[in-house]
Design an enzyme around this catalytic site. Structure first.
Site, PDB file in Angstrom:
ATOM      1  N   ASP A 208       4.833 -35.593 -14.129  1.00 21.82           N
ATOM      2  CA  ASP A 208       4.189 -34.535 -14.897  1.00 21.82           C
ATOM      3  C   ASP A 208       5.177 -33.433 -15.308  1.00 21.82           C
ATOM      4  O   ASP A 208       4.962 -32.268 -15.012  1.00 21.82           O
ATOM      5  CB  ASP A 208       3.051 -33.959 -14.031  1.00 21.82           C
ATOM      6  N   GLU A 452       4.700 -38.416  -4.028  1.00 21.50           N
ATOM      7  CA  GLU A 452       3.465 -39.100  -4.394  1.00 21.50           C
ATOM      8  C   GLU A 452       3.657 -40.498  -4.986  1.00 21.50           C
ATOM      9  O   GLU A 452       3.179 -40.782  -6.085  1.00 21.50           O
ATOM     10  CB  GLU A 452       2.668 -38.256  -5.395  1.00 21.50           C
ATOM     11  N   TYR A 505      -5.421 -30.976  -4.425  1.00 22.62           N
ATOM     12  CA  TYR A 505      -5.964 -30.114  -5.492  1.00 22.62           C
ATOM     13  C   TYR A 505      -7.481 -30.106  -5.435  1.00 22.62           C
ATOM     14  O   TYR A 505      -8.154 -30.544  -6.365  1.00 22.62           O
ATOM     15  CB  TYR A 505      -5.443 -30.605  -6.857  1.00 22.62           C
ATOM     16  N   GLU A 541       1.900 -28.905  -1.861  1.00 18.40           N
ATOM     17  CA  GLU A 541       1.417 -28.481  -3.185  1.00 18.40           C
ATOM     18  C   GLU A 541      -0.050 -28.113  -3.061  1.00 18.40           C
ATOM     19  O   GLU A 541      -0.804 -28.803  -2.363  1.00 18.40           O
ATOM     20  CB  GLU A 541       1.522 -29.609  -4.222  1.00 18.40           C
TER      21      GLU A 541
HETATM   22  C1  BDP Z   1       0.946 -33.171  -8.341  1.00 18.23           C
HETATM   23  C2  BDP Z   1       2.338 -33.614  -8.737  1.00 18.23           C
HETATM   24  C3  BDP Z   1       3.011 -32.592  -9.663  1.00 18.23           C
HETATM   25  C4  BDP Z   1       2.051 -32.240 -10.791  1.00 18.23           C
HETATM   26  C5  BDP Z   1       0.791 -31.643 -10.175  1.00 18.23           C
HETATM   27  C6  BDP Z   1      -0.215 -31.226 -11.258  1.00 18.23           C
HETATM   28  O1  BDP Z   1       3.135 -33.796  -7.596  1.00 18.23           O
HETATM   29  O2  BDP Z   1       4.207 -33.133 -10.178  1.00 18.23           O
HETATM   30  O3  BDP Z   1       2.625 -31.379 -11.730  1.00 18.23           O
HETATM   31  O4  BDP Z   1       0.191 -32.654  -9.406  1.00 18.23           O
HETATM   32  O5  BDP Z   1      -0.964 -32.077 -11.702  1.00 18.23           O
HETATM   33  O6  BDP Z   1       0.198 -34.211  -7.822  1.00 18.23           O
HETATM   34  O7  BDP Z   1      -0.197 -30.068 -11.666  1.00 18.23           O
END
Ligand code: BDP
Length: 647
Positions: A208, A452, A505, A541
């Site tokens: 991404d 990932e 997330y 993250e």
């Molecule tokens: C995570 C990835 C990261 C993405 C992020 C996203 O590790 O590279 O930019 O999601 O979707 O899973 O913002």
């Protein structure tokens, strides 16, 4: 590294392994530094540039563009180096270009480099994305597979061939990704002429961020004597007040050699010395290297001067190289990450090398601004998501005490064909190159071998077991991790890592808009992972997109308020779990960054707490408040900072 029962013996074995590992690659990769015996000539500035837009992108090789001046082969444009080429012009076909581009520059080298046969002249490319070939005066000197890491070649004999001519450097760079590159990608040709123009193809990537390309870091010419210090490896520890610097110096090009090693403190006073090529320097009343906000004087560095007196068939030589050395230890228990035997909590960020116009190009103003922002917000650490950053950035981390999780470009390993031996072998080579480059940085406390990957696939277990064990063998002094996504069903790499790193997330990609699920789901995530592996966990993250200036109350997705609440809801859970086994939290992301175009990206990924131009969103103030509070609780603030501070 994990609580050895016989620390003395264990340390010796570790050192032996690291010193041996450093020899796996033919040569060292010391950062070029000026000294009384070494000169550095930076080739930053304007280069001639030509993209090979021929259908098979092979015209440059068919017509041997490297043999003449580039402008003689066809039209060229000015291209700054270092910089990605993608955003420099108004040409959309160059922004999205896939294939070979050609750079060229003529250099006038000092006469002494030409006349003095005892001088070795080396060209070094800090990094170029992705595959590079280098010619000097039409003769190929090296090629390199992979972005983000340096490569070099000796060019003295070519420069000396015709001293009346300037030295013409040609570098061809190809950004095509395959299933065996890191990161992987694939080219897809679409032949349906009712829907697509003739010759249409796209590059599929599984990560991404925009696949910026070109010469991303400085190109240098530097000199050493023909007998020279090729590599230095240091491993440090301490007992009570005495620091120990275990070191090994590798020499090339000498028939006989003697070495003098001197360790100096910040004031230039000698604190230890030796005349052996390897050994231990003992430092009484040691100043340890401490992270930012953990100690009143973070980032203390000694200078290790290596002075080589050597002879070869040509003459006698003196070579001097000075390496900054931070004395510190790193270790891991089942619930803690220890730096200098004290618990360290990562309160930091994930970054990208990314900015307007420059793309991934190295840029000092940007780097210094980012460090000021990190310190302003009270961040003590970052992960080099998702590839190794410039060495100059790690040097800044050493000096400022910013702790680094050093990640290789193993991102987007999603296709089962990317688990084959060819991919694994390249991944192992990249880890060799990464450890060789970064092994001496005090700031680097952990290696991350991937982000990932599709770890549920059957070959993933063998792949990651091999990779992690290889990395541990390369460097037994640092823990190894690999970053998992909490939403994946199974994780085959987790049993082999020292620290679990999890990305998640909640209320974004899952249950979008439902902020109320965060406490429960995050709590369940931690309990499951700790329950299964009993290893310390970093939330590597978490975050949400916020388009700067977009507001709503009650919060809605993509507003600054929504991003704020996502963060705050996570922080409540982190505060409970950090009393147990959660050892860190790294926001995704430090700043907005460019991605491919797509329906979930509004001119790039907007999960930054700063905009791409480095202005704070509301979330930045939430983090600042929190990080300084955490620092007050867990560390010792430097006397020159007041909370809340405005550095
Ligand atoms: C995570 C990835 C990261 C993405 C992020 C996203 O590790 O590279 O930019 O999601 O979707 O899973 O913002």
């Amino acid at each position: 590294m994990l609580s050895p029962e016989r620390p003395g013996l264990f340390r010796v074995l570790c050192l032996f392994a690291l010193f041996e590992a450093a020899c796996l690659l033919d040569t060292g990769m010391l950062f070029p530094r000026e000294s009384s015996s070494r000169e550095v000539k930076e080739l930053s500035g304007l280069w001639s540039f030509r993209a090979d837009k021929s259908p098979d992108r092979n015209q440059g090789f068919d017509k041997a563009w490297y043999k003449s001046r580039l402008w003689e082969t066809g039209p060229v444009i000015d291209m700054p180096v270092p910089a990605s080429y993608n955003d420099i012009t108004q040409d959309p076909t160059l922004r999205d270009f896939i294939g070979w581009v050609w750079y060229e520059r003529e250099v006038v080298v000092p006469a002494r480099w030409v006349t003095d046969e005892g001088t070795r002249v080396v060209i070094r490319v800090g990094s170029a994305h992705y595959y590079s070939i280098v010619w000097v005066n039409g003769v190929k000197v090296t090629e390199h597979n992979g972005g983000h890491l340096p490569f070099e070649a000796e060019v003295g004999s070519l420069i000396r061939k015709d001293p009346t001519q300037p030295c013409r450097i040609t570098i061809a760079v190809n950004n095509t990704l395959t299933l065996e590159t890191l990161p992987p990608g694939s080219i897809q040709h679409i032949d349906d002429i009712t829907k697509y123009p003739k010759g249409f193809f796209v590059q599929n990537i599984y990560f991404d961020f925009f696949n910026y390309a070109g010469i991303h870091r400085p190109v240098l010419l530097y000199t050493t004597p023909t007998a020279y210090v090729d590599d230095i490896t240091v491993v440090t520890d301490f007992l009570d007040n005495t620091g120990r610097v275990n070191y090994k110096v590798s020499v090339q090009g000498a028939t006989t050699a003697t070495v003098k090693v001197t360790l100096m403190d910040k004031d230039g006073h000698c604190v230890a010395s030796s005349t052996e090529p390897f050994g231990v320097l003992k430092v009484v009343d040691v100043n340890l290297w401490w992270p930012y906000l953990m100690h009143e004087s973070p980032g203390y560095l000694y200078s290790m001067e290596v002075r080589l007196m050597a002879a070869n068939e040509r003459s006698t030589h003196e070579d001097v190289y000075t390496l900054p050395v931070g004395i510190r230890t790193v270790s891991v228990t089942s619930t803690q990450f220890l730096i200098n035997k004290k618990p360290f909590y990562f309160h930091g960020v994930n970054k990208h090398e990314d900015s307007d116009i420059r793309g991934k190009g190295f840029d000092w103003p940007l780097i210094v601004k980012d460090f000021n922002l990190l310190k302003w917000m009270g961040a003590n650490s970052f992960r080099t998501s998702h590839y190794p950053y410039a060495e100059e950035i790690l040097q800044m981390c050493d000096r400022h005490g910013i702790v680094v999780i050093d990640e290789c470009p193993g991102v987007g390993i999603k296709d089962i064909r990317s688990f084959r031996n060819a991919s694994l072998n390249h991944h192992l080579d990249v880890m060799d190159e990464l450890v060789r480059r970064d092994k001496n940085h005090a700031s680097v406390v952990m290696w991350s071998v991937a982000n990932e990957p599709a770890s549920e696939m059957p070959p993933a277990e063998f792949y990651f077991k091999t990779l992690i064990q290889h990395t541990k063998a390369l460097d037994p002094t640092r823990p190894v991790t690999y970053v998992s996504n909490s939403h994946y069903a199974r994780d085959k790499g987790a049993p082999y890592v020292d620290v679990i790193c999890i990305n998640s997330y909640f209320s974004w990609y899952h249950d979008p808009g439902h902020l109320e699920v965060i406490p429960l789901q995050l709590n369940t995530q931690f309990e499951n992972w700790y329950g299964k592996y009993q290893k310390p966990i970093i939330q590597s993250e978490y975050g949400a997109d916020a388009v700067p200036g977009l507001h709503s109350d009650p919060p809605m997705m993509f507003t600054e308020e929504y991003q704020k609440v996502v963060l705050q809801s996570c922080h409540d859970v982190f505060d409970q779990k950090r009393k147990q086994y959660v050892i860190g939290e790294l926001i995704w992301n430090f700043a907005d960054f460019m991605t491919v175009q797509g329906i979930t990206r509004v001119v790039g990924n907007k999960k930054g707490v700063f905009t791409r131009q480095r202005q704070p969103k509301a979330a930045a103030f939430i983090l600042k408040e929190r990080y300084w509070r955490l620092a007050n609780e867990t560390g010792r603030l430097p006397p020159w900072t007041k909370y809340p501070c405005s550095l």
